[in-house]
Design an enzyme around this catalytic site. Sequence first.
Site, PDB file in Angstrom:
ATOM      1  CG  LEU A   1      -1.896  -1.159   1.369  1.00  0.00           C
ATOM      2  CD1 LEU A   1      -2.785  -0.945   2.597  1.00  0.00           C
ATOM      3  CD2 LEU A   1      -2.750  -1.358   0.130  1.00  0.00           C
TER       4      LEU A   1
ATOM      5  CG  HIS B   1      -2.983   1.152  -2.544  1.00  0.00           C
ATOM      6  ND1 HIS B   1      -1.625   0.933  -2.601  1.00  0.00           N
ATOM      7  CD2 HIS B   1      -3.514   0.508  -3.605  1.00  0.00           C
ATOM      8  CE1 HIS B   1      -1.345   0.183  -3.647  1.00  0.00           C
ATOM      9  NE2 HIS B   1      -2.479  -0.090  -4.278  1.00  0.00           N
TER      10      HIS B   1
ATOM     11  N   GLY C   1      -8.775   3.296  -8.507  1.00  0.00           N
ATOM     12  CA  GLY C   1      -7.998   4.489  -8.843  1.00  0.00           C
ATOM     13  C   GLY C   1      -8.021   4.771 -10.341  1.00  0.00           C
TER      14      GLY C   1
ATOM     15  CD  GLN D   1      -7.627  -2.214 -12.649  1.00  0.00           C
ATOM     16  OE1 GLN D   1      -6.830  -3.105 -12.888  1.00  0.00           O
ATOM     17  NE2 GLN D   1      -7.619  -1.557 -11.500  1.00  0.00           N
TER      18      GLN D   1
ATOM     19  CG  MET E   1       1.909   8.073  -5.074  1.00  0.00           C
ATOM     20  SD  MET E   1       1.722   7.969  -3.315  1.00  0.00           S
ATOM     21  CE  MET E   1       2.523   9.487  -2.861  1.00  0.00           C
TER      22      MET E   1
HETATM   23  O1  PAF Z   1      -5.581  -2.308  -9.691  1.00  0.00           O
HETATM   24  C1  PAF Z   1      -5.246  -3.338  -9.068  1.00  0.00           C
HETATM   25  O2  PAF Z   1      -4.508  -3.291  -8.089  1.00  0.00           O
HETATM   26  C2  PAF Z   1      -5.743  -4.694  -9.557  1.00  0.00           C
HETATM   27  O3  PAF Z   1      -5.800  -4.750 -10.939  1.00  0.00           O
HETATM   28  C3  PAF Z   1      -7.090  -5.091  -8.929  1.00  0.00           C
HETATM   29  C4  PAF Z   1      -8.213  -4.159  -9.334  1.00  0.00           C
HETATM   30  C5  PAF Z   1      -6.961  -5.110  -7.408  1.00  0.00           C
HETATM   31  C6  PAF Z   1      -7.459  -6.501  -9.383  1.00  0.00           C
HETATM   32  O4  PAF Z   1      -6.488  -7.439  -9.028  1.00  0.00           O
END
Ligand code: PAF
Length: 288
Positions: free
Chosen positions: A33, A37, A148, A154, A185
């Site tokens: 983290l 995060h 994020g 994503q 980050m």
């Molecule tokens: O963004 C991330 O850290 C990963 O792709 C996630 C969304 C936790 C899925 O493993």
Amino acid sequence: MRVARTKGEVREAVAVARREGRRVGLVPTMGYLHEGHLSLLDRAKKSADWVGLSIFVNPLQFGPAEDLDRYPRDLERDLEQAAGQGVDLVFAPSVSEMYPAGPPRVAVVPEVGADVLCGARRPGHFRGVLTVVAKLLGIFAPDVAVFGRKDYQQVVLIRRMVEDLDLPVEVVTAPIVREADGVAMSSRNVYLSPDERVRARSISGALRAVKDGFRAGERDPNVLRGVLVDGLGASGLRLEYAELLAPDSLEVAETVEEGSVCAVAAMIGQTRLIDNAVLTLSAEAEAP
Ligand code: PAF
């Protein structure tokens, strides 16, 4: 703060939270983290009164030549940070807890939008991401899940999954958090040597130059893309893509407008970094 290793423990804790009338939030992560995060957890706390954090380095989203084995992990430190952030439950499952029968027999495969940008370089990556996110949504059944915006593609694909599969969850996107020198980050920043770290600054610098150009009135995508590529040029990084995208889509922008996104992926040595900026006339709280 409770630490759960099994899906059953999560379901039990969520059931208790629900009986108490709490709104459930989830922040899915792969751990190690950082402030980015922590900002997702803060955002989750604004929309929920019970917050779960998942920490799982998901093998399904890594290609055979990628960094699954060396991906940074430090659960003890993560748990300390999560406790300091007021997280109610951390779910840190093993691979066999998440995939008891080995690779899943059923996966979530994006039909469109996974063969461009990061997906073009990482075949199967978004199948892995969507599958694990769908599983985490199934395990926590949260009211809200926070992701994020640094992982722009994503987030777009997760939003499409939630919409197309009618998953009952609100998806919230949180802004990029940057180091003092502008570098976005990322858990992968730890791979950078001091020299690579200095060169990494050119990415946020180039994004800032595009934002400045937009604010100065430039609307031609080719001109703005030129500004981006020029800004990245001297730093010796290997560019994978540098694109101007239409808002909330993964399509290359034909005209640049308020909300268009400028997205970059580049290799610095052995480290792959991604970053992006939303082009707006109003000053955003975040840099660049
Ligand atoms: O963004 C991330 O850290 C990963 O792709 C996630 C969304 C936790 C899925 O493993």
